[in-house]
Design a protein around this motif. Sequence first.
Motif, PDB file in Angstrom:
ATOM      1  N   GLN A  87       0.830  -1.198   0.000  1.00 46.71           N
ATOM      2  CA  GLN A  87       0.000   0.000   0.000  1.00 46.71           C
ATOM      3  C   GLN A  87       0.866   1.251   0.000  1.00 46.71           C
ATOM      4  N   ALA A  88       0.436   2.213  -0.811  1.00 38.10           N
ATOM      5  CA  ALA A  88       1.148   3.481  -0.949  1.00 38.10           C
ATOM      6  C   ALA A  88       0.527   4.551  -0.053  1.00 38.10           C
ATOM      7  N   LEU A  89       1.238   5.655   0.081  1.00 44.17           N
ATOM      8  CA  LEU A  89       0.755   6.775   0.891  1.00 44.17           C
ATOM      9  C   LEU A  89      -0.598   7.298   0.414  1.00 44.17           C
ATOM     10  N   LEU A 108      13.522  -2.443  -2.124  1.00 51.40           N
ATOM     11  CA  LEU A 108      12.772  -1.324  -1.577  1.00 51.40           C
ATOM     12  C   LEU A 108      13.697  -0.112  -1.725  1.00 51.40           C
ATOM     13  N   ALA A 109      13.621   0.508  -2.893  1.00 48.32           N
ATOM     14  CA  ALA A 109      14.553   1.593  -3.208  1.00 48.32           C
ATOM     15  C   ALA A 109      14.287   2.809  -2.326  1.00 48.32           C
ATOM     16  N   VAL A 110      15.354   3.288  -1.693  1.00 49.03           N
ATOM     17  CA  VAL A 110      15.283   4.507  -0.894  1.00 49.03           C
ATOM     18  C   VAL A 110      16.168   5.603  -1.494  1.00 49.03           C
ATOM     19  N   LEU A 111      16.995   5.215  -2.483  1.00 49.78           N
ATOM     20  CA  LEU A 111      17.832   6.178  -3.201  1.00 49.78           C
ATOM     21  C   LEU A 111      17.672   5.967  -4.691  1.00 49.78           C
ATOM     22  N   GLY A 123       9.114   8.841  -3.665  1.00 48.69           N
ATOM     23  CA  GLY A 123       9.708   8.358  -2.430  1.00 48.69           C
ATOM     24  C   GLY A 123       8.718   8.368  -1.286  1.00 48.69           C
ATOM     25  N   PRO A 124       9.152   8.040  -0.115  1.00 48.29           N
ATOM     26  CA  PRO A 124      10.527   7.716   0.247  1.00 48.29           C
ATOM     27  C   PRO A 124      10.949   6.289  -0.111  1.00 48.29           C
ATOM     28  N   ILE A 125       9.962   5.433  -0.449  1.00 48.66           N
ATOM     29  CA  ILE A 125      10.298   4.055  -0.832  1.00 48.66           C
ATOM     30  C   ILE A 125       9.589   3.727  -2.135  1.00 48.66           C
ATOM     31  N   TRP A 126      10.332   3.177  -3.079  1.00 45.71           N
ATOM     32  CA  TRP A 126       9.763   2.747  -4.354  1.00 45.71           C
ATOM     33  C   TRP A 126      10.160   1.294  -4.572  1.00 45.71           C
ATOM     34  N   VAL A 127       9.166   0.428  -4.751  1.00 46.03           N
ATOM     35  CA  VAL A 127       9.428  -0.987  -5.031  1.00 46.03           C
ATOM     36  C   VAL A 127       9.944  -1.072  -6.466  1.00 46.03           C
ATOM     37  N   GLN A 149       5.966   5.453  -3.239  1.00 47.22           N
ATOM     38  CA  GLN A 149       5.460   5.993  -1.969  1.00 47.22           C
ATOM     39  C   GLN A 149       4.932   4.864  -1.076  1.00 47.22           C
ATOM     40  N   LEU A 150       5.638   3.724  -1.105  1.00 47.75           N
ATOM     41  CA  LEU A 150       5.225   2.567  -0.314  1.00 47.75           C
ATOM     42  C   LEU A 150       5.206   2.920   1.164  1.00 47.75           C
TER      43      LEU A 150
END
Length: 156
Positions: A87-89, A108-111, A123-127, A149-150
């Motif tokens: 689920q996203a924001l 779980l990409a953070v950069l 962001g802050p997290i993109w699968v 936006q996970l």
Amino acid sequence: MSKTRKVCYSLLALFIIALPAQAQDILTVATDDGQKTYSFEQLTELPQTTVKTKNDYIDARSTFSGPSLKMVLEQNGIGPDAELKMQALNDFSVTVPAADAFNYDVILAVLKDGEKMPIRDKGPIWVIYPMDDHAELSDDLYNGRLVWQLKSITTQ
């Protein structure tokens, strides 16, 4: 205002500024056994995986870094047979087989390109799936699993 009161307010302001910032949780992983939350800092302290790829949502091949989804699932006792609600924001959600994380280097990409991703830029997290490494991933089915936006992963 008295000089003493001004000094007290100044010292209080300095004390508040000097307090360490509280790490904010950005990801919740929930199972039948409970839930665990992760801050950005905790996610970046995990071993990092780098994926260089492009997808339907970016213009050029980019370098993404973050912990592997498989590692986070294993930390939470989730195996390859589980179904995951991601689920996203913005409350978008998709059901994803956990097997994806065990079969591919899903992260779980953070950069992105070495920079922290703000909310307005997925962001802050993109699968992220390694689309360029596996021809079968260049499919709408997998593009639909690139949740940006996970905010949570829940076992179904």
